[in-house]
Scaffold this active site. Structure first.
Site, short mmCIF file in Angstrom:
data_model
loop_
_atom_site.label_atom_id
_atom_site.label_comp_id
_atom_site.label_asym_id
_atom_site.label_seq_id
_atom_site.Cartn_x
_atom_site.Cartn_y
_atom_site.Cartn_z
N GLY A 1 0.60 -1.06 0.11
CA GLY A 1 -0.05 0.00 0.63
C GLY A 1 1.16 1.19 0.17
O GLY A 1 1.82 1.04 0.27
N ARG A 2 0.01 2.49 -0.33
CA ARG A 2 0.66 3.86 -0.43
C ARG A 2 0.54 4.84 -1.00
O ARG A 2 -0.98 4.48 -0.98
CB ARG A 2 1.74 3.45 -2.42
CG ARG A 2 2.78 4.30 -2.24
CD ARG A 2 3.00 5.03 -3.60
NE ARG A 2 4.02 3.80 -3.58
CZ ARG A 2 5.46 3.55 -3.48
NH1 ARG A 2 5.77 4.49 -2.58
NH2 ARG A 2 5.83 2.26 -4.10
N GLY A 3 0.25 5.44 0.20
CA GLY A 3 0.16 6.49 1.13
C GLY A 3 0.42 7.77 0.37
O GLY A 3 1.06 7.71 -0.55
N ALA A 4 0.11 9.02 1.32
CA ALA A 4 -0.04 10.51 0.87
C ALA A 4 1.82 10.38 1.54
O ALA A 4 3.00 11.53 1.02
CB ALA A 4 -0.16 11.64 2.10
N VAL B 1 3.98 0.50 2.78
CA VAL B 1 3.82 -0.06 3.60
C VAL B 1 4.29 -1.31 2.79
O VAL B 1 3.88 -1.77 1.42
CB VAL B 1 1.84 -1.14 4.34
CG1 VAL B 1 2.92 -1.82 5.00
CG2 VAL B 1 1.74 0.01 5.14
N ASP C 1 -11.58 4.41 13.01
CA ASP C 1 -11.82 4.41 12.01
C ASP C 1 -12.79 3.19 10.96
O ASP C 1 -11.83 2.04 10.46
CB ASP C 1 -11.80 4.47 10.51
CG ASP C 1 -11.34 4.63 9.08
OD1 ASP C 1 -12.50 4.76 9.01
OD2 ASP C 1 -10.38 4.99 8.58
N LYS D 1 6.00 -0.69 7.78
CA LYS D 1 5.73 0.53 7.78
C LYS D 1 6.61 1.24 7.69
O LYS D 1 7.81 1.09 8.33
CB LYS D 1 4.41 0.71 8.71
CG LYS D 1 3.67 2.13 8.26
CD LYS D 1 2.83 2.36 9.31
CE LYS D 1 2.10 4.13 9.03
NZ LYS D 1 1.64 4.37 10.02
#
Length: 1357
Positions: free
Chosen positions: A850-853, A857, A1039, A877
């Site tokens: 996974g990849r975010g801002a 991970v 969440d 992470k």
């Protein structure tokens, strides 16, 4: 007269000084002695005390007799004789108050214990008067802050248990031997702070059940010191009509009173600090600090005039001490601003100066607003910037450089009148010329013959312009034949010539240019053809000085000299000196020994041979080779080289055509042989099991020694867990075991000899022993099953969600912030590196998950992170490149929170972290191979069946007997389940039957091909169990949704939230609200409207999660536009209808989670109990029991990696197809309008409004989107909905009865009660599952077509 008095005074001082010196130098006799040798004696009251003292001088006595009238009872008699002075003290009829010290001393000498005096302490025991009374009724004990206090409550009996009491307030101060100390000869000794608050203290003791008290002592804290006095502001400026406020503040000791006096300039008189008139007002304030007082007096003058200009004086007096502070006031008629008349000024500085100041001459009131501009660009000051404002106006530039030159403009604005003034200053930064090539170039430039090189000089002098000129010198004019290496040699070469195109053998062209932007002068010298050696010099000059660079221009053809076998040969080796030259340019190669040059290191590359004194060498073995091609090679071997062979050697070559001889020089250095030596001896080590240890054996010697390690006389070889580095100098043993204990010897050997050092390693603690005998059978089974496992793996991958849906992560929760802010929580949490730190070199990163801002991970492989395995797949992470320090702190805080939470089966657990310097911050958590629950449920929609499918097999007699064996427990289960927490693999084994891996794979292949109702209830139960654990750790998730639930092996779900792995700006589940994106569909009303996050708001989200699970991953609120209208309808009581696959009990549980008042919603503990009962009932219908884990069991199994819990994947043995029997199974439908308390409710469901333009995206329907094709078909098939599992089952086993009893007494019920609960049992009511049940069952058909509306009859309170 005055002169006479002065002389007498001086004479008296001199006599006193001489007498004092005489006393110091006078002989001191032996100390007096007593006939009593003890330091303390005891006598009874009314007894007679007699003490005899003998000494070398006249004796006197000091006694405590002043407490009583003992003149008649105390006698002192002279007993002198035999050359000694003697005195006898006799006290008759002694009383208790005469207890104390009796001292004998020399009359004419100062008292010094043990030198000129001797004493004995006498206890006159009187149990009726245990305390020695003082003369008056009370005594005063004066104390000062920070000093020791003695409460002198003396006793007449030594061994009494005395206690100190304070009277105001009444409090007992017990003797602790540290702060409060009891001394029977002095009293209580304690710090002043212990009794500073008490008004009166007294001592008390008990004798034969009778209590006695000493005289009271009044505690008085005294202080007078004024530490400092300040009057602020010291310099005040005002305009007419404004208010003057001066604050006079004194810091004093405790218990000090201050009298403030003010003196005004125009009245020339003092007034006290408590006066108050129409214009003058004073007010006092007192503030107690931890060790002092802060006393202040504020003077306020209203409507100041021009006459109020002058000095104001504040005088503070404490009686014994006085301090004065003063301040000045200037009163102006009106605001103004004025600058100097000079509009343009020049400020010069030199590069490298510590600072450059631009001073602005101005006069203004009030202080103007100041802005500075450099070259019309606003200067923004930062903490790290080199420019600072001095006194708010003047500009100071620190560390002046050439870049600071420019035009600086100051703009001043009056804050009241808005009047503006500006001035411009030109900053000129001068510098000595600097030639940049000197920083990087070599001392010489070597160029090939015939080439056309370009010589360049680039110079700069700051703001001062620089001119460059060139000079040259032929090599014949330089007396130093060797190429120059220093300025001292260059000083001898002073015959420089000016440049011209026709001088020298190297024709050249010169050119100079100036870069206006960088203020650099660039000059080049183009050599048209390199022919001969020469020296060139460029000189840069400006008004500050000059700089020069000398270039040694060397022309050469191909020449090279080398030494074999290495550039640093060893004594005794066979050395070969090799000379290589271009045979088209050189010939007649010869070797010589240079005699006139010694210790030249390093020697020049090439010199004319006529400058050297060469000695011929006997060269029988010199060989010429390489005649083929363009090079010729001359080898000179030196066999078995010795120290005598060291020296400077020259390879002479002759140039073809000119016969000019050139010598290549090399200084041969040999390394002397040195015996192997161990620099630092090894030391014994004691390590714990599973730790790592390192032994370092630093050696020296020539040639380099060979190192061999032995353990208990056995050679240590590198292998698994044993690492040898740095040519065997470093021995590292990873995950130490008991058998690693022993004597380790490091042996270093070379040609000169050997040396060794030894150390003993001791291993402490127990270790997990693996039965080595099982390794071979297990390995054989694994190899035999490899092909079958490969097939299973391929099948699973076909049904796995896309990689883009895998959002594996860790828990992004928050701590309950009722007690303290979140930042303070994280600051107080600690990170234990010894427990959690994992080496980066044992972590192999794989594909990203996974990849975010600002984070990502990745899947990784960790070697040795668990005791029972050597290789584990984990999720890591880490931050992206360029992450800020705040993002680093955020990830570190979440790491600490994960450590604080601890381990739990249904939470993505922390395995380790990499925090040490030298690499990125990495958080290592468990890896869940099946991804998030939402994607997994969507992928299984076509494989859902409400009932379990079984593959029939014939049971043998032994299995039947085992199933009926009552010794296997009350549950009648012959299997035991082990669940490995870290790897997520489970195995069900029977004694003497299949192995761990076989059963696991058989289980997965048979049970994971379709979903059942039992699976959905199990997922819900496990999530509730994990949330119950988080709630117990005071953690709020915020969440909770199916996308944040990960699915591991064996249907184990784990709560997570990879916050950095998910970009909420690209996730359709997050709706923009203001500047933030929020998951509104999962948020409770109080969270949406009031931003309140609690555990009960997580319960609301859990209800939405249940809807997701029992709709097989559908998006909540299908067809509803998520906007303000949605939030309003949610607050009014509108709720979702039941999902397609939910039972009435499950739907009622959702409604209970969606109650308006947070306190009315069930807790996670209640949800665990309720869902556990439903799961138990479902499992019993399937022919077995499901026993939920309790907290105690969970904690116990977290210590041991295997959980003794009955797996929901157990084997069924039967000779026919699996048959499921149902008792009183009601049809699936909506609840009969009952809430959790049994109260009828009226609830409104969201009405789906189909629109014309519809788009279906992965089952997600948003605003303006109609129903999907599956949902439309589901409406028509509602009537064919299959029967549901009933939670109230009649079972024939006693464990079933226990489950039913538990179900009836549950602290939380869903609110649903079947009307057929008391109906008779129909034994023939059964359903046989067919083999083709893999296809998706028809969805239930509803008659209301989503039009049924239910509303609360009264809004919840």
């Amino acid at each position: 007269m005055a002169k006479t008095s002065y002389a007498l005074l001086l004479l008296d001082i001199l006599l006193t000084f001489n007498v004092a010196k005489a006393i110091e130098l006078r002989f001191v006799p032996d100390p007096p002695t007593l006939n009593i040798t003890e330091k303390t004696i005891k006598i009874n009251a009314s007894d007679t005390l007699q003490i005899t003292c003998r000494g070398r001088q006249i004796l006197e006595w000091s006694t405590p007799h002043n407490r009583t009238s003992s003149e008649t009872r105390l006698t002192i008699s002279d007993c002198s004789g035999d050359g000694l002075f003697c005195s006898t003290l006799t006290l008759s009829k002694a009383v208790a108050n005469e207890t104390g010290e009796y001292r004998c001393f020399y009359k004419s000498l100062p008292k010094e214990d043990g030198k000129t005096s001797v004493a004995v302490y006498v206890f006159i025991q009187d149990y009726r008067t245990p305390f020695v009374r003082i003369a008056q009724d009370y005594d005063v004990v004066f104390i000062r802050e920070g000093e020791q206090v003695v409460i002198p409550c003396l006793v007449s009996v030594e061994d009494l248990n005395v206690t100190l009491y304070t009277k105001y307030p009444v409090k007992e101060l017990s003797t602790d031997g540290k702060e409060v100390i009891w001394d029977s000869r002095r009293g209580f000794i304690l710090p002043s702070r212990v009794v500073s608050y008490a008004g009166v203290v007294y001592c008390q003791t008990t004798i034969r059940n009778e209590t006695f008290q000493s005289s009271p002592y009044i505690v008085a804290v005294v202080g007078y010191k004024i530490y400092d006095l300040t009057l602020s502001p010291q310099h005040e400026r005002l305009t007419v009509g404004e208010r003057l406020i001066l604050n006079c503040t004194a810091h004093t000791e405790l218990n000090v009173g201050i009298d403030f006096q003010w003196t005004f300039p125009h009245e020339k008189r003092s007034v006290n600090g408590s006066m108050s008139t129409s214009r003058y007002k004073t007010s006092s304030n007192k503030k107690k600090l931890w060790n002092s007082l802060e006393l202040s007096n504020t003077l306020t003058v209203e409507n100041v005039t021009l006459n109020d200009t002058g000095e104001y004086i504040c005088t503070a007096s404490s009686g014994q001490m006085q301090k004065i502070a003063q301040a000045s006031l200037i009163v102006y008629e009106k605001p103004f601003i004025a600058l100097s008349d000079q509009l343009w000024q020049t400020v010069e500085a030199k590069a490298g100066d510590a600072e450059a100041k631009i001073l602005v001459k101005y006069y203004a009131y009030p202080e103007p607003a100041v802005r500075w501009y450099k070259n019309d660009q606003l200067i923004v000051l930062r903490d790290e910037y080199r420019m600072k404002f001095y006194r708010g106006v003047h500009l100071t530039i620190y560390g002046v450089t050439e870049k600071d030159a420019g035009n600086y403009t100051v703009v001043m604005t009056n804050k009241i009148t808005k009047e503006e003034q500006r001035r411009t200053f030109q900053l000129v930064v001068n510098d000595l010329p600097r030639i940049f090539e000197k920083d990087v170039s070599l001392d010489r430039d070597v160029h090939m013959y015939g080439s056309s090189p370009t010589l360049t000089c680039t110079a700069s002098g700051g703001s001062s312009p620089v001119t460059i000129k060139w000079q040259w010198m032929p090599r014949e004019d330089c007396p130093v034949r060797f190429l120059p290496k220093s300025d001292t040699r260059m000083a001898k070469c002073d015959k420089w010539r000016e440049m011209s195109n026709n001088t020298g053998k190297n024709p050249l062209i010169s050119q100079t240019s100036v870069d206006e932007r960088t203020l650099k002068t660039i000059s080049t010298l183009k050599i048209q053809k390199a022919v001969d050696h020469a020296l060139y010099r460029c000189i840069a000059t400006n008004k500050m000085g000059q700089d020069q660079r000398v270039i040694v221009f060397q022309v050469t053809r191909f020449l090279n000299l080398s030494v074999l076998p290495s550039s640093s040969p060893i004594e005794g080796q066979d050395v070969i000196m090799r000379c290589v030259a271009d045979r088209l340019l050189y010939y007649n190669l010869r070797w010589y020994r240079v005699a006139n040059v010694a210790n030249h290191d390093p020697p020049p590359a090439a010199v004319p041979c006529d400058t050297l004194t060469l000695s011929h060498l006997h060269q029988p073995n010199v060989t010429v080779s390489g005649l083929q091609g363009t090079n010729v090679t001359l080898d000179m071997p030196i066999p078995n080289a010795t120290m005598m062979d060291q020296g400077l050697y020259a390879c002479q070559v002759e140039i073809v055509g000119t016969n000019e001889k050139t010598c290549l020089l090399h200084n041969l250095r040999l390394r002397a042989l040195e015996m192997s030596r161990i620099v630092t001896n090894l030391t014994d080590q004691r390590v714990n099991v599973s730790d790592s240890t390192t032994l370092v054996c630093e050696v020296s010697g020539t040639p380099t020694p060979t190192i061999v390690w032995t353990k208990d006389n056995q050679t240590v070889m590198e292998g698994s867990g044993v690492i040898l580095k740095r040519s065997n100098r470093v021995l590292t043993i990873q995950r130490v075991k008991k058998e690693d204990s022993g004597l380790y010897i490091c042996t270093a050997c070379n040609q000169q000899g050997c040396e060794s050092s030894e150390a003993r390693i001791s291993v402490d603690g127990a270790e997990e022993k693996m039965n080595v005998e099982l390794i071979m059978p297990i390995g054989a089974v694994v190899i035999a099953m490899f092909l079958w496992l490969l097939i299973v793996f391929v099948i699973r991958n076909r049904k796995r969600p896309n990689d883009g849906d895998l959002k594996t992560g860790y828990l992004s929760i928050i701590l309950d912030s009722d007690d303290m802010p979140m930042d303070e929580h994280c600051e107080r949490l600690t990170y234990d590196a010894s427990k959690w730190e994992f080496p980066r070199d044992r972590l192999k990163l794989g594909e990203p998950l996974g990849r975010g801002a600002f984070g990502q991970v990745v899947e990784a492989t960790a070697y040795g992170i668990e005791k029972a395995t050597t290789c584990t797949t984990v999720a890591v992470k880490m931050l992206k490149e360029g992450a800020t320090s705040s993002e680093y702190r955020a990830l570190m805080s979440e790491l600490k929170i994960l450590i604080h939470i601890g381990h739990h089966l249904n939470v993505v657990n922390l395995l380790g972290a990499c925090t040490k310097q030298g690499g990125p911050l990495m958080v290592i958590v468990e890896y869940c191979k099946h991804g998030n629950l939402s994607s997994y449920l969507k992928s299984k929609r076509g494989e859902y069946s409400p009932y379990k499918k079984r593959t029939p097999r014939m049971p043998n007699r032994r299995e039947v007997q085992q199933d009926e064996d009552p010794r296997e427990g009350d549950l009648g289960l012959g299997t035991s389940t082990r669940l490995d927490i870290c790897t997520g693999t489970a195995v069900c084994t029977r004694t003497g039957e299949q192995t761990y891996k076989t059963l696991q794979d058989e289980q997965e292949s048979s049970d994971w091909d379709h979903l059942t109702m039992e699976d959905l209830i199990s997922y819900s139960f496990q999530v509730a169990k994990g949330m119950e654990f988080l709630a117990s750790r005071k953690c709020i998730h915020r969440d909770l949704a199916a996308r944040n639930i990960l699915l591991s092996e064996n249907s184990v779900v784990k709560i997570c939230d990879f916050g950095l792995a998910r970009d909420v700006y690209k996730d359709p589940d997050y709706v923009r609200k203001g500047d933030a994106r929020l998951p509104l569909k999962w948020m409770a009303p109080e969270t949406i409207f009031d931003r309140v996050y609690t555990t009960q708001s997580d319960v609301w989200s859990f209800g939405v999660l249940l809807w997701e699970i029992f709709s097989l991953g559908a998006s909540p609120y299908p067809g509803v536009c998520i906007d303000e209208s949605f939030c309003r309808r949610l607050k009014e009581g509108t709720r979702m209808r039941a999902p397609d696959y939910a039972t009435p009990e499950i739907y009622q549980t959702m409604l209970d989670c969606w109650l308006d008042r947070p306190l009315d919603r069930p807790t996670f503990t209640q949800l665990v109990e309720h869902l556990g009962n439903l799961l138990q009932a479902s499992a019993q219908q399937d022919g077995k029991d499901y026993i939920p884990l309790t907290n105690g069991e969970m904690e116990e199994e977290l210590v041991a990696p295997h959980l003794n819990v009955t797996s929901k994947r157990s084997f069924y043995a039967g000779n026919t197809e699996a048959q499921l029997h149902y008792d009183n199974a009601p049809p699936l439908g909506f609840p009969q309008q009952m809430n959790s308390s049994g109260v009828p409710v009226n609830m409104t469901g969201f009405v789906d409004i189909p629109l014309e333009h519809t788009t279906v995206m992965d089952g997600h329907v948003d605003c303006g989107v109609g129903l999907s094709r599956e949902q439309m078909k589901a409406l028509d098939r509602q009537a064919q909905r299959p029967l549901n599992f009933s939670p109230l089952l009649r079972c024939k086993s006693k464990e079933s009865l226990a489950s039913e009893s538990s179900n009836q007494t549950s602290g939380y019920q869903s609110g649903y009660h079947s009307d057929d609960a008391e109906a008779p049992i129909y034994a023939n009511e059964e359903m046989i599952l067919k083999r083709d049940i893999r296809k998706k069952p028809p969805l239930p058909k509803r008659n209301d077509k989503f039009s049924a509306e239910v509303r609360y009859s009264a809004p919840p309170v």
